[in-house]
Every structure is written in C-alpha cells, then in structure tokens.
Design an enzyme around this catalytic site. Sequence first.
Site, PDB file in Angstrom:
ATOM      1  N   CYS A   6     -22.899  85.390  88.922  1.00  9.98           N
ATOM      2  CA  CYS A   6     -23.509  86.579  88.302  1.00  9.98           C
ATOM      3  C   CYS A   6     -23.658  86.281  86.859  1.00  9.98           C
ATOM      4  CB  CYS A   6     -21.543  86.556  87.387  1.00  9.98           C
ATOM      5  SG  CYS A   6     -21.502  88.494  86.095  1.00  9.98           S
ATOM      6  N   CYS A   8     -18.500  83.513  89.609  1.00  8.61           N
ATOM      7  CA  CYS A   8     -19.041  83.419  88.244  1.00  8.61           C
ATOM      8  C   CYS A   8     -20.825  83.084  88.547  1.00  8.61           C
ATOM      9  CB  CYS A   8     -18.385  82.977  87.161  1.00  8.61           C
ATOM     10  SG  CYS A   8     -16.325  84.430  87.271  1.00  8.61           S
ATOM     11  N   CYS A  30     -17.611  89.887  90.807  1.00  7.52           N
ATOM     12  CA  CYS A  30     -16.603  89.880  90.109  1.00  7.52           C
ATOM     13  C   CYS A  30     -15.290  90.458  90.234  1.00  7.52           C
ATOM     14  CB  CYS A  30     -16.911  91.054  89.140  1.00  7.52           C
ATOM     15  SG  CYS A  30     -16.185  90.982  87.149  1.00  7.52           S
ATOM     16  N   CYS A  64     -20.506  86.927  79.269  1.00  3.95           N
ATOM     17  CA  CYS A  64     -19.313  87.814  79.539  1.00  3.95           C
ATOM     18  C   CYS A  64     -17.722  86.977  78.581  1.00  3.95           C
ATOM     19  CB  CYS A  64     -18.919  87.390  81.110  1.00  3.95           C
ATOM     20  SG  CYS A  64     -17.202  88.021  81.287  1.00  3.95           S
ATOM     21  N   GLU A  97     -17.069 109.547 100.027  1.00  4.30           N
ATOM     22  CA  GLU A  97     -15.867 108.719  98.091  1.00  4.30           C
ATOM     23  C   GLU A  97     -14.766 109.501  98.593  1.00  4.30           C
ATOM     24  OE1 GLU A  97     -16.769 107.124  95.769  1.00  4.30           O
ATOM     25  OE2 GLU A  97     -18.980 107.047  96.618  1.00  4.30           O
TER      26      GLU A  97
END
Length: 348
Positions: free
Chosen positions: A200, A197, A190, A206, A35
């Site tokens: 998606c 899209c 995205c 959305c 991370e």
Amino acid sequence: MSTNFKKSLIQWSNDHKRSLPWQNTKNPYFIWLREVILQQTRVEQGANYYKSFIEKYPNVENLATASLEDVYKSWEGLGYYSRAKNLHETAKIIHEQLNDIFPNQYEAILKLKGIGEYTAAAIASFAYDLPYATLDGNTYRVLSRYFGIEIPIDTTEGKKYFKQVANECLDTHQPAQYNQALIDLGATICKPKNPQCDHCPLSSNCVAYNNNNIEQLPIKSKKIIIQERFLNFLLIHINEHIFIQQRKEKDIWQHLFQFPLVETLENETISESFLSHYYSGNFQILEESEIYTQILTHRKIKAKFWEVKVSNFQAPKDWLLVPFEQIKKFSYPKIIRDYLSIRYNYIY
DNA sequence: AAGACGGGGGC
DNA sequence: GCCCCAGTCTT
C-alpha cells in the site's frame, strides 16, 4: 498530509490499472450503466452483465424502447431487481424528455431514479470531471483506516462525517483519476480481509496500520439479522404447458416470474386438502421435491417444489399457462433457475 | 432512522 | 456461518 495522500494515491494508480471492459470511456450512458450494475456488486460479477448490456442496448434509446420484461431478463441473476426497473424508467425519461442527452450537472443527475449520492458523484466525476468525491464501500474503508475514524459508517452522523472527509481529500483538479484510484486501492489493496498493507502506497501515514487495528475498521453499528422463509412452488403441467405467475408483492423478487407459490410457516406442510381449500379445484400431489436452500443477505429461503395434478380447476387470473419450452423466456429468481436446471436440464 | 432488497465470493 | 460488495428507495 492531504497533499501527500493524493500524490501517493494517484502515483500508485498510474502503475496499477486494472483491465476492465469499461476502460477509458467518458460516455455518460456507459458510465451510468456500469455504476448501476456495480451497486452492491463485485466487479467480477458485474463485468459480463455490463458487456452484454452495452451490446444489447448500445445507447439510451435502445434501452428506453426495450420492454421492461426484456430488461428484467437481461438483469436476471444480478439481484436487487429494482435496479433494472429504475434503469428502464430513467432511460425512458432521458429518451422522451431529455432528447437522449444525459444530464451533466450533479443535482440533475441525482434526481434520476436509481441514482443516489454515490452514483451521481461517480457519473459527475467520471464523465464530466466535476469535483465530487465518490463515497462507496471501498472509500469508507480506505478513509476510515487511513485517518483512524471510528465513527460507525452506517449511521447518519457517520455518513455526514465521511462525506466531508471524502470531499476534503478529493483532488479537485483530477476528480476522475482520484476517485478511480481510491476505489481501486480499496478493492485491490485495502480489502476488508487480509489487506495488502505491504503493497500500500499510503501505509506509512495510515493511522489504523500504525495502530495495528486495520481489520477493525470501518466500524458498523448494525448487525445483520437473517430470517427464514418457507416457499412451496406448485408445478402444474397441462398438455405440455405449465402455470407460472408474476410476483406482485412489494418484497423479494418483485416482478420476477415463479411457479404458483404457497408460503407456509416452518412446521406447516401443504396437503391435497390444503390446496383444494386454498384454491378451487381438486388437487393430487404426485411428487414432492427435497428442500432447496438459498442464503441471501437478510434472508434464508427454503423452497420445495411440488408436482401437482389438478381437476375441476379454475386458475386464478394472474396465473399464466405457458408452453413448457418457452419458460426460459421469463425472468426468474435464482432458486427457480436452479430447480429448472436440475429437474429439467435447462442450462442457466 | 430503520428496513428491504439478491446473489456471489472470501474465509 | 458471517461479512462484504463501485447503494438506493420506502416507510
């Protein structure tokens, strides 16, 4: 609606796993390392650093007992070098004060240096399955588009609002899978530009997709301003040795090594008398390089390298005269490494 | 609340 | 060029 969001998202993620070097680990040390490496850094860029870090420092004790300079060298090229410093400091605290055991509560994780809200939530959820939503560039983007949120994400109000939305959406029964799925969706579908899209799983609900303003979201209120800096690096060879110095300024490239530096204004150039005045000694300029330009997020660096000879010279205390074959052992900014590889055929 | 901090890649 | 990236810290 929120249930639908979670269900579609998790279902999608089950079919679209990315193959990455840290797959399926629950080791908090590995997750922490990953991370921090990935803070403001693309997965493709960070993956190899992650691999070399877990190889060089397989556990927190190895990292804690390594020298800071060694960690900087391992970090070289990744940028945001304070991450390396904080990583090392935190490793030492875990090793020396926490008996090599990584904290397993959000608040305790958040207190560690170099760990902010995002990273604390990531470690808490990925390593310990605690119900904290990760809020990063990907999740800001997905949430702002899906819910059509037009509050700027780079304001205090925006951050607070998105944090609330993110935690309301979180699947508290499987926070690790949910967080990972949302991040993956943001990274692969995205995307900031040219979002996919068509592929998606969330597009039908959305708001931005249905309003046809996907590319306008998320909204940022601040504009990036780029300033120029003009750096003159002095290459002073003496008997197969060369001078370098470590940056002490609390600014760009703090702690990294460089050739002795004279910073000038745009129109200024350095001359032999300028140098003789600046330092005590007689300078002779042998060669002046072309200008090397490096464009950073907030800065444009224009650097020149000057081959210089000096006599009657007392070097400043912070200059190091190092054997020329050994210069690669030190950690440098990219612009120096570029120069070394061009001028001296050092492969970086 | 605003700045500072790197380097790589997409377009 | 400009924008963005698995953000955090300092002022």
